[in-house]
Every structure is written in structure tokens, then in C-alpha cells.
Enzyme design. Structure first.
Site, PDB file in Angstrom:
ATOM      1  N   LYS A  15     -25.555  60.606  -3.700  1.00 55.15           N
ATOM      2  CA  LYS A  15     -24.480  60.043  -4.321  1.00 55.15           C
ATOM      3  C   LYS A  15     -24.688  59.208  -4.841  1.00 55.15           C
ATOM      4  O   LYS A  15     -24.785  58.493  -5.859  1.00 55.15           O
ATOM      5  CB  LYS A  15     -23.403  60.835  -4.478  1.00 55.15           C
ATOM      6  CG  LYS A  15     -23.369  62.100  -3.393  1.00 55.15           C
ATOM      7  CD  LYS A  15     -21.805  62.837  -3.295  1.00 55.15           C
ATOM      8  CE  LYS A  15     -21.349  62.416  -1.949  1.00 55.15           C
ATOM      9  NZ  LYS A  15     -22.230  62.397  -0.571  1.00 55.15           N
ATOM     10  N   ARG A  88     -13.149  66.936  -3.598  1.00 59.05           N
ATOM     11  CA  ARG A  88     -14.112  67.542  -1.480  1.00 59.05           C
ATOM     12  C   ARG A  88     -13.342  69.094  -1.401  1.00 59.05           C
ATOM     13  O   ARG A  88     -14.177  69.463  -0.474  1.00 59.05           O
ATOM     14  CB  ARG A  88     -13.716  65.824  -0.646  1.00 59.05           C
ATOM     15  CG  ARG A  88     -14.104  64.691  -0.317  1.00 59.05           C
ATOM     16  CD  ARG A  88     -16.100  65.079   0.129  1.00 59.05           C
ATOM     17  NE  ARG A  88     -15.943  63.810   0.710  1.00 59.05           N
ATOM     18  CZ  ARG A  88     -16.297  62.976   1.000  1.00 59.05           C
ATOM     19  NH1 ARG A  88     -15.706  62.486  -0.815  1.00 59.05           N
ATOM     20  NH2 ARG A  88     -16.323  62.219   2.590  1.00 59.05           N
ATOM     21  N   ARG A 122     -28.064  53.876   7.394  1.00 56.80           N
ATOM     22  CA  ARG A 122     -27.410  53.079   5.788  1.00 56.80           C
ATOM     23  C   ARG A 122     -27.613  51.936   6.459  1.00 56.80           C
ATOM     24  O   ARG A 122     -26.346  52.039   6.968  1.00 56.80           O
ATOM     25  CB  ARG A 122     -26.412  53.929   5.760  1.00 56.80           C
ATOM     26  CG  ARG A 122     -26.356  53.799   4.290  1.00 56.80           C
ATOM     27  CD  ARG A 122     -25.047  55.488   3.157  1.00 56.80           C
ATOM     28  NE  ARG A 122     -23.884  55.051   4.266  1.00 56.80           N
ATOM     29  CZ  ARG A 122     -23.183  56.324   2.941  1.00 56.80           C
ATOM     30  NH1 ARG A 122     -23.494  56.909   2.648  1.00 56.80           N
ATOM     31  NH2 ARG A 122     -22.120  57.016   3.971  1.00 56.80           N
ATOM     32  N   ARG A 155     -21.515  51.261   8.334  1.00 58.16           N
ATOM     33  CA  ARG A 155     -19.409  51.551   7.922  1.00 58.16           C
ATOM     34  C   ARG A 155     -19.215  52.369   9.485  1.00 58.16           C
ATOM     35  O   ARG A 155     -20.045  52.421  10.290  1.00 58.16           O
ATOM     36  CB  ARG A 155     -19.988  53.334   6.929  1.00 58.16           C
ATOM     37  CG  ARG A 155     -19.422  52.240   5.791  1.00 58.16           C
ATOM     38  CD  ARG A 155     -19.922  53.260   4.435  1.00 58.16           C
ATOM     39  NE  ARG A 155     -19.148  54.650   5.186  1.00 58.16           N
ATOM     40  CZ  ARG A 155     -19.262  56.026   3.532  1.00 58.16           C
ATOM     41  NH1 ARG A 155     -19.658  55.596   2.560  1.00 58.16           N
ATOM     42  NH2 ARG A 155     -18.558  57.241   4.227  1.00 58.16           N
ATOM     43  N   ARG A 166     -18.208  64.593   9.778  1.00 61.14           N
ATOM     44  CA  ARG A 166     -18.615  64.965   8.881  1.00 61.14           C
ATOM     45  C   ARG A 166     -19.749  65.956   8.047  1.00 61.14           C
ATOM     46  O   ARG A 166     -19.320  66.742   6.918  1.00 61.14           O
ATOM     47  CB  ARG A 166     -18.885  63.247   7.921  1.00 61.14           C
ATOM     48  CG  ARG A 166     -17.859  62.336   8.167  1.00 61.14           C
ATOM     49  CD  ARG A 166     -18.466  61.080   8.252  1.00 61.14           C
ATOM     50  NE  ARG A 166     -19.306  60.811   6.501  1.00 61.14           N
ATOM     51  CZ  ARG A 166     -20.266  59.823   6.577  1.00 61.14           C
ATOM     52  NH1 ARG A 166     -20.730  59.361   7.641  1.00 61.14           N
ATOM     53  NH2 ARG A 166     -20.716  59.754   5.674  1.00 61.14           N
TER      54      ARG A 166
HETATM   55  P1  AMP Z   1     -17.814  59.027   1.663  1.00 59.14           P
HETATM   56  O1  AMP Z   1     -18.024  57.606   1.249  1.00 59.14           O
HETATM   57  O2  AMP Z   1     -17.808  59.814   0.024  1.00 59.14           O
HETATM   58  O3  AMP Z   1     -18.720  58.911   2.636  1.00 59.14           O
HETATM   59  O4  AMP Z   1     -15.981  59.583   2.068  1.00 59.14           O
HETATM   60  C1  AMP Z   1     -15.986  58.600   3.703  1.00 59.14           C
HETATM   61  C2  AMP Z   1     -14.659  58.873   3.820  1.00 59.14           C
HETATM   62  O5  AMP Z   1     -13.544  58.826   3.214  1.00 59.14           O
HETATM   63  C3  AMP Z   1     -14.320  60.926   4.326  1.00 59.14           C
HETATM   64  O6  AMP Z   1     -15.193  60.834   5.490  1.00 59.14           O
HETATM   65  C4  AMP Z   1     -13.107  60.969   4.103  1.00 59.14           C
HETATM   66  O7  AMP Z   1     -12.460  60.531   5.253  1.00 59.14           O
HETATM   67  C5  AMP Z   1     -12.809  59.945   2.902  1.00 59.14           C
HETATM   68  N1  AMP Z   1     -12.778  59.879   2.079  1.00 59.14           N
HETATM   69  C6  AMP Z   1     -13.627  60.380   0.432  1.00 59.14           C
HETATM   70  N2  AMP Z   1     -13.312  60.233  -0.562  1.00 59.14           N
HETATM   71  C7  AMP Z   1     -12.059  62.038   0.086  1.00 59.14           C
HETATM   72  C8  AMP Z   1     -11.812  62.714  -0.893  1.00 59.14           C
HETATM   73  N3  AMP Z   1     -12.040  63.202  -1.981  1.00 59.14           N
HETATM   74  N4  AMP Z   1     -10.714  64.005  -0.219  1.00 59.14           N
HETATM   75  C9  AMP Z   1     -10.501  63.813   1.542  1.00 59.14           C
HETATM   76  N5  AMP Z   1     -11.136  62.367   1.929  1.00 59.14           N
HETATM   77  C10 AMP Z   1     -11.823  61.185   1.432  1.00 59.14           C
END
Ligand code: AMP
Length: 210
Positions: A15, A88, A122, A155, A166
Site C-alpha cells: 500500500k 481499518r 522492509r 519499524r 498485525r
Molecule cells: P501501518 O503503518 O498502516 O501499518 O500502521 C501501523 C500501526 O498504526 C498499526 O498496526 C496500528 O497500531 C496503527 N494504525 C494505523 N492506522 C490505523 C487505523 N486506521 N486505525 C487504528 N490503528 C491504526
């Protein structure tokens, strides 16, 4: 292009990588809740302090924190937007529908066994959030971002244990959104495996058909 596009798909489906290119080449603005939350954590804001524990455990952060970020961002943006990592869960999707009209949802489809390898290898730029992969999309100079020269980092939630959590959370909370957008007739499933540029072309074709 004034489209509001949601990009779905499991963690590691590409993404962020594809969104970056769509923004650079087609002029979309990216809103990534993950990037916004990581920035808040780094800056030590009250919201960042609340979010950190959930993120490190691979859980979703509470909806009210994320909605606060999204509302603020959407208010100030004109033109096409790609929402990366948001919504999400169903509740976030319903709240988003109250704020703006979503024109299209793209679901990047990738086999689960590929995702762990993609995520654990990554690397992200500290300064511009560009995404690299040590094997499939390596930076030209080790540890440095091709685009801005910033330092690359891993990360803290890209470890195998957190990645598995996740993926579980994704299946439980986010996967049902594909059905939500399919029912509205705006879901486009894109094969997310193979060459990064080829996947990009599939996405652009789907957007142009809109
Ligand atoms: P990402 O970078 O999209 O993989 O997000 C990393 C982490 O941020 C996720 O595992 C969640 O803990 C939090 N997070 C990101 N976007 C959301 C969302 N829309 N709702 C809830 N938690 C989020």
C-alpha cells in the site's frame, strides 16, 4: 484527479509503496494514519503517547485517536486523496462516509506467506517515509533513502511476532471492509504480487477506468 481512494490490503501488501508513486506521478495527496501516528509517537504528543503501546503490540489504536488525525487532515486537502491504512474497521469506514464520499476502494491481494518476508525486510526513511525492501526494492546506497538521502530504519512493529499479530488483526477487523465496499460497488481487487511497476500499472488502469 479529484478522486478519494481508499487503499486496502494486509500489512506488507504494498500500500505504502504504491501510494507513494501514485502521489508522485498522478498528483494525489497521501493520508497515511500509520505515518501520522508514528510522527506523533516520535514527537511525543499526548496522542502519540496514547497510541504507542497499541502500535508496538500490533493492535489497532482506538478509533477516536485516528479519527482526530483524519478529520484534521481531510479538512485542509483539495484534490485527489489516497487513504493508506485507513479505514481499518467497519466503524472507521462508517465514520469516514459521514465526512466525505469515497469514490473507489483498491484491495491489494497478496498471499499471506509472502507478507512476513516483505515486512521483516522492509526499511523506511526517517525523513520522507519512503519504503524500501532489502531484497525486492533495495536502496542504492545501504541505509540511505534514494529520494532524500535520509536515514533508513526498521519499524519497531516489523518484527516477526508483531507482524503475525498485525496479520491476525487485519483478518479480523479490516478484511470485512472489502465486503463493505464491494456492496457499494466501488471495490477494485488488484493482484498485488509480482513486479512493483507492473502492479502500479494495474492500479493506474483501474483508476483511469473510474
Ligand atoms: P501501518 O503503518 O498502516 O501499518 O500502521 C501501523 C500501526 O498504526 C498499526 O498496526 C496500528 O497500531 C496503527 N494504525 C494505523 N492506522 C490505523 C487505523 N486506521 N486505525 C487504528 N490503528 C491504526
Amino acid at each position: 484527479m479529484d478522486l478519494k481512494i481508499v487503499i486496502l490490503g494486509p500489512p506488507g501488501s504494498g500500500k505504502g509503496t504504491q501510494t507513494e508513486r501514485l502521489c508522485a506521478e498522478l498528483g494525489f495527496t497521501k493520508i497515511s494514519t500509520g505515518d501520522l501516528l508514528r510522527e506523533a509517537v516520535r514527537a511525543g504528543t499526548p496522542l502519540g503517547i496514547k497510541a504507542k503501546g497499541f502500535m508496538d503490540a500490533g493492535k489497532l489504536t482506538p478509533n477516536d485517536l485516528v479519527m482526530e488525525l483524519i478529520r484534521e487532515k481531510l479538512k485542509n486537502i483539495k484534490g485527489g486523496v489516497i487513504l493508506d491504512g485507513f479505514p481499518r474497521n467497519l466503524e472507521q469506514a462508517e465514520m469516514l462516509d459521514k465526512i466525505t464520499k469515497v469514490d473507489m476502494a483498491i484491495d491489494l491481494v497478496v498471499n499471506e506467506d509472502k507478507l512476513v518476508k516483505r515486512l521483516t525486510m522492509r526499511r523506511i526513511c526517517k525523513d520522507c517515509n519512503s519504503v524500501f525492501h532489502l531484497e525486492f526494492n533495495p536502496p542504492k546506497a545501504a541505509g540511505k533513502c534514494d529520494k532524500c538521502g535520509g536515514e533508513l530504519y526498521q519499524r519497531s512493529d516489523d518484527t516477526e511476532k508483531t507482524v503475525r499479530e498485525r496479520l491476525r488483526v487485519y483478518k479480523e477487523s479490516t478484511l470485512p471492509l472489502t465486503e463493505y465496499y464491494a456492496k457499494k460497488g466501488i471495490l477494485k481487487r488488484i493482484e498485488g504480487e509480482g513486479d512493483i511497476s507492473e502492479i502500479y500499472r494495474r492500479i493506474v488502469k483501474a483508476i483511469n477506468a473510474k
